[in-house]
Scaffold this motif. Sequence first.
Motif, PDB file in Angstrom:
ATOM      1  N   GLN A 112      31.021  14.505  -8.542  1.00  0.00           N
ATOM      2  CA  GLN A 112      31.440  15.832  -8.084  1.00  0.00           C
ATOM      3  C   GLN A 112      31.644  15.868  -6.579  1.00  0.00           C
ATOM      4  OE1 GLN A 112      29.799  19.536  -9.829  1.00  0.00           O
ATOM      5  NE2 GLN A 112      28.334  18.204 -10.867  1.00  0.00           N
ATOM      6  N   LEU A 113      30.764  15.182  -5.843  1.00  0.00           N
ATOM      7  CA  LEU A 113      30.870  15.166  -4.390  1.00  0.00           C
ATOM      8  C   LEU A 113      32.163  14.498  -3.933  1.00  0.00           C
ATOM      9  CD1 LEU A 113      27.204  14.329  -3.311  1.00  0.00           C
ATOM     10  CD2 LEU A 113      28.515  16.350  -2.634  1.00  0.00           C
ATOM     11  N   ALA A 116      34.974  16.846  -4.661  1.00  0.00           N
ATOM     12  CA  ALA A 116      34.944  18.028  -3.796  1.00  0.00           C
ATOM     13  C   ALA A 116      35.477  17.731  -2.400  1.00  0.00           C
ATOM     14  CB  ALA A 116      33.518  18.565  -3.708  1.00  0.00           C
ATOM     15  N   LYS A 117      35.252  16.515  -1.924  1.00  0.00           N
ATOM     16  CA  LYS A 117      35.708  16.145  -0.586  1.00  0.00           C
ATOM     17  C   LYS A 117      37.223  15.977  -0.521  1.00  0.00           C
ATOM     18  CE  LYS A 117      31.346  13.838   0.552  1.00  0.00           C
ATOM     19  NZ  LYS A 117      30.671  12.532   0.785  1.00  0.00           N
ATOM     20  N   PHE A 121      38.288  23.771  -2.433  1.00  0.00           N
ATOM     21  CA  PHE A 121      37.209  24.345  -3.247  1.00  0.00           C
ATOM     22  C   PHE A 121      37.680  25.655  -3.870  1.00  0.00           C
ATOM     23  CE2 PHE A 121      33.339  27.000  -3.652  1.00  0.00           C
ATOM     24  CZ  PHE A 121      32.660  26.211  -4.574  1.00  0.00           C
ATOM     25  N   THR A 125      33.031  25.693 -11.894  1.00  0.00           N
ATOM     26  CA  THR A 125      33.796  25.650 -13.141  1.00  0.00           C
ATOM     27  C   THR A 125      33.311  26.734 -14.093  1.00  0.00           C
ATOM     28  OG1 THR A 125      32.289  24.106 -14.246  1.00  0.00           O
ATOM     29  CG2 THR A 125      34.063  23.154 -12.887  1.00  0.00           C
ATOM     30  N   LYS A 156      33.131  25.416   0.373  1.00  0.00           N
ATOM     31  CA  LYS A 156      33.127  23.974   0.146  1.00  0.00           C
ATOM     32  C   LYS A 156      32.004  23.255   0.887  1.00  0.00           C
ATOM     33  CE  LYS A 156      36.218  19.960   0.521  1.00  0.00           C
ATOM     34  NZ  LYS A 156      37.641  19.551   0.701  1.00  0.00           N
ATOM     35  N   PHE A 159      28.709  23.828  -0.762  1.00  0.00           N
ATOM     36  CA  PHE A 159      28.713  23.115  -2.047  1.00  0.00           C
ATOM     37  C   PHE A 159      28.370  21.647  -1.839  1.00  0.00           C
ATOM     38  CE2 PHE A 159      30.984  20.699  -5.365  1.00  0.00           C
ATOM     39  CZ  PHE A 159      30.425  21.264  -6.501  1.00  0.00           C
ATOM     40  N   ILE A 160      28.989  21.015  -0.864  1.00  0.00           N
ATOM     41  CA  ILE A 160      28.748  19.600  -0.595  1.00  0.00           C
ATOM     42  C   ILE A 160      27.321  19.370  -0.117  1.00  0.00           C
ATOM     43  CG2 ILE A 160      29.370  17.702   0.964  1.00  0.00           C
ATOM     44  CD1 ILE A 160      32.284  18.686   0.744  1.00  0.00           C
TER      45      ILE A 160
END
Length: 239
Positions: A112-113, A116-117, A121, A125, A156, A159-160
């Motif tokens: 996921q990371l 995401a990068k 974002f 989900t 984002k 999130f990270i």
Amino acid sequence: MALSVENNDRLQLLLLPGFMLDQTLWDDLREGLQQLGQLHFGDLGQDDSISAMAARVLQQAPPRFILIGFSMGGYVAQAIMQQAPERVIALALLNTSARQQNPREIAGNKVQLELAKQVPFKGLTSRALASSLHPDLAHDRVLLERLQAMALRNGKDVFIRQLSALRSDGYAELHKNQCPTLIVASSNDQLSSIAESQQMLEQIATAHMVLIENCGHMTPLEKPQQLLQILSDWISSIE
């Protein structure tokens, strides 16, 4: 005997949200909580480790407080207990655990990371949002929109950082907790199990546990008045 407060000062309540949530998590309880004490909201979005989150919360917290941690905030609350137990009057652990992440979860987070990068974002989900609620509420548009709005406000970078924060095994440390402790679990929580809550209960001599029936993971959104009553009764019972 109810907990006494010197110089008629109000109790200080410090609330910690879960993953990709913010202080609006508590909106449905806010008016009632304000009757119990002065509210403070911890910021868990600026750091990429649980211990660093705890240290930041402590820097901004009042000298002594009742600590209420929900989900990931429960892990941060446990780290606060390790870093500054003398500042915590009482501890509430809501829909959380002391279990460390397993290799499969860590690997999933890494995937996921990396994704995401690389992409913009757009929030969590639909599957992730639905799994946090009772199955009967998995398609409740109002609740889903509230959850997604919090995620989008965090954005984002948060999130990270939060996804990078590994959860270590905290069960061995729980027995050191000497303050009054409330553990809240939900019967239909798909993210934090009743068994994990019971395991925490067994490790904390001063703890008692309350189970909320017909509720998923998001107790502050799904059962706010019941949760408020549980917290109110618990705080009034602290000696």
